[in-house]
Design an enzyme around this catalytic site. Sequence first.
Site, PDB file in Angstrom:
ATOM      1  N   GLY A  61      -6.016  -8.067   1.143  1.00 61.05           N
ATOM      2  CA  GLY A  61      -4.756  -7.641   1.825  1.00 61.05           C
ATOM      3  C   GLY A  61      -3.844  -9.224   2.112  1.00 61.05           C
ATOM      4  N   LYS A  81     -12.961 -14.446   5.626  1.00 62.71           N
ATOM      5  CA  LYS A  81     -14.122 -13.537   5.752  1.00 62.71           C
ATOM      6  C   LYS A  81     -15.303 -14.101   5.172  1.00 62.71           C
ATOM      7  CE  LYS A  81     -11.310  -9.501   6.372  1.00 62.71           C
ATOM      8  NZ  LYS A  81     -10.803  -8.331   5.437  1.00 62.71           N
ATOM      9  N   ARG A 116       0.942  -1.119   0.120  1.00 55.23           N
ATOM     10  CA  ARG A 116      -0.163  -0.047  -0.008  1.00 55.23           C
ATOM     11  C   ARG A 116       0.873   1.319   0.035  1.00 55.23           C
ATOM     12  NH1 ARG A 116      -5.155  -1.829   3.910  1.00 55.23           N
ATOM     13  NH2 ARG A 116      -6.162  -2.622   2.075  1.00 55.23           N
ATOM     14  N   GLY A 167     -12.087  -5.347   1.055  1.00 53.40           N
ATOM     15  CA  GLY A 167     -13.396  -5.248   1.080  1.00 53.40           C
ATOM     16  C   GLY A 167     -14.027  -4.057   0.085  1.00 53.40           C
TER      17      GLY A 167
HETATM   18  P1  ADP Z   1      -8.317 -11.232   1.867  1.00 53.57           P
HETATM   19  O1  ADP Z   1      -7.504 -10.598   2.990  1.00 53.57           O
HETATM   20  O2  ADP Z   1      -7.228 -11.632   0.756  1.00 53.57           O
HETATM   21  O3  ADP Z   1      -9.414 -10.724   1.634  1.00 53.57           O
HETATM   22  P2  ADP Z   1      -9.437 -13.109   3.939  1.00 53.57           P
HETATM   23  O4  ADP Z   1      -8.973 -11.938   4.841  1.00 53.57           O
HETATM   24  O5  ADP Z   1     -10.683 -13.351   3.770  1.00 53.57           O
HETATM   25  O6  ADP Z   1      -8.545 -12.539   2.807  1.00 53.57           O
HETATM   26  O7  ADP Z   1      -8.832 -14.392   4.475  1.00 53.57           O
HETATM   27  C1  ADP Z   1      -7.340 -14.649   4.591  1.00 53.57           C
HETATM   28  C2  ADP Z   1      -6.913 -15.697   5.575  1.00 53.57           C
HETATM   29  O8  ADP Z   1      -7.749 -16.973   5.331  1.00 53.57           O
HETATM   30  C3  ADP Z   1      -5.593 -16.259   5.536  1.00 53.57           C
HETATM   31  O9  ADP Z   1      -5.131 -15.638   6.790  1.00 53.57           O
HETATM   32  C4  ADP Z   1      -5.913 -17.685   5.577  1.00 53.57           C
HETATM   33  O10 ADP Z   1      -4.992 -18.300   6.741  1.00 53.57           O
HETATM   34  C5  ADP Z   1      -7.382 -17.870   5.972  1.00 53.57           C
HETATM   35  N1  ADP Z   1      -7.734 -19.235   5.712  1.00 53.57           N
HETATM   36  C6  ADP Z   1      -7.857 -19.723   4.177  1.00 53.57           C
HETATM   37  N2  ADP Z   1      -8.322 -20.925   4.140  1.00 53.57           N
HETATM   38  C7  ADP Z   1      -8.751 -21.179   5.250  1.00 53.57           C
HETATM   39  C8  ADP Z   1      -9.338 -22.545   5.991  1.00 53.57           C
HETATM   40  N3  ADP Z   1      -9.737 -23.487   5.404  1.00 53.57           N
HETATM   41  N4  ADP Z   1      -9.447 -22.367   7.373  1.00 53.57           N
HETATM   42  C9  ADP Z   1      -9.161 -21.388   8.046  1.00 53.57           C
HETATM   43  N5  ADP Z   1      -8.668 -20.075   7.728  1.00 53.57           N
HETATM   44  C10 ADP Z   1      -8.426 -20.122   6.326  1.00 53.57           C
HETATM   45 MG    MG Z   2      -7.786 -10.336   5.172  1.00 51.74          MG
END
Ligand code: ADP
Ligand code: MG
Length: 397
Positions: A351, A197, A36, A374
């Site tokens: 992120g 999320k 960022r 988001g």
């Molecule tokens: P982003 O920041 O890219 O939008 P999120 O914040 O939604 O993504 O999710 C990222 C997190 O999801 C990572 O830290 C990862 O460890 C976790 N994650 C991915 N798959 C699983 C799973 N099956 N169970 C628990 N956590 C998970």
């Molecule tokens: Mg995230």
Amino acid sequence: MAARYLADADVSGKRVLVREDLNVPLEGGRITDDTRIVAAAPTLRALSDRGAKVIVLSHLGRPDGIVVESLRLAPVATCLAEVLGRPVLTAPDCIGPQAQAAVDALHDGDILLLENVRFHKEEEKNDPGFARALAQLGDLYVNDAFGTAHRAHASTTGIASYLPSYMGPLMARELEVLDAILSDPHRPFVAVLGGAKVSDKIGVIERLLELCDQIVVGGGMANTLLAAEGIDVGKSLRDPDLEPARHVFAKIHEGHVRAHLHLPNDAVVAKELKEGVDTRFVDVKHVAPDEMILDIGPGTAEHFRGTILHAKTVLWNGPMGVFENDAFAAGTEAVGQAIVDSGAMSVVGGGDSAAAAHKLGFAAKMSHISTGGGATLEYLEGKELPGVAALRQAPPA
Ligand code: ADP
Ligand code: MG
């Protein structure tokens, strides 16, 4: 009214308040991903070169309206100065006499980073008095903080009522990339969704089912969809509320969607999430009650790869598994490699997804790494971003 672009503003000698999203991940005071900061730097350099007094606003983390020493912006200022190759001044607050004194001392071309706006509880409440106090420090306002554009806070929306306001080039570029995907994507258009999320992201699946040709899903989102289909996912991370996921399937069964939805058939499971834990590959129908799905399995990775390889456009949001732990990184690595190998125009949002792309070495090979998570999803869902709406409604220059 359309938002005005910063390129058209006369900024020389003016105090320009620029909202950036410099909310970077920190571990023990060290910045672990500077995406960022690097993304914001060209906007700030250009303003400085054009002779503006550049006053930067940002939040960092979630101090919830009080001063949290570990969330001061000092390490961000140091990193920004390194990236820009020129000094970045700081102030101990973002409003009031100390901020005013720092602004009054600026020369044309100087860059000042004010302290974390979320140290004031009025920021997230979009308090008009606080927005006015921020506005007093500048002659113009620029919103370049795409990653925070889905929040109606004082420094992202309220402030635009009090100053001539412009859209920054980073924000403009982010919206342009997403608009291209939304209006006329090269097909096949494949969405790769995952992450943790879940409830935040289910809305976007419904929209993507209309826009995309294929959607492959891993991570906690897949667990939720599997559970909604009656599969027992044991202790896996999933949304306790299965209604939104059932709604997704109802829509698919009605046949009113364009995309084909691909869910995992196999998974990597473990009883605990820790270094060196025993893992096994298993059919998603055979996860034990005390196990968790922590990555997509090898069969699913191969299937997702085959789907992604046909793509001309890829949108990627959310890792396939807990990639931070090497035992559960293979799925994320496989889809990342497939996106690179497809040669598709690729947009990565979120992120943690950006962090995964950097960690696994794909970042430089993606077409666009968005600074929004988001915000990207809400824009794709078809929602108007408050930070953008405020620019359209701002008073004339
Ligand atoms: P982003 O920041 O890219 O939008 P999120 O914040 O939604 O993504 O999710 C990222 C997190 O999801 C990572 O830290 C990862 O460890 C976790 N994650 C991915 N798959 C699983 C799973 N099956 N169970 C628990 N956590 C998970
Ligand atoms: Mg995230």
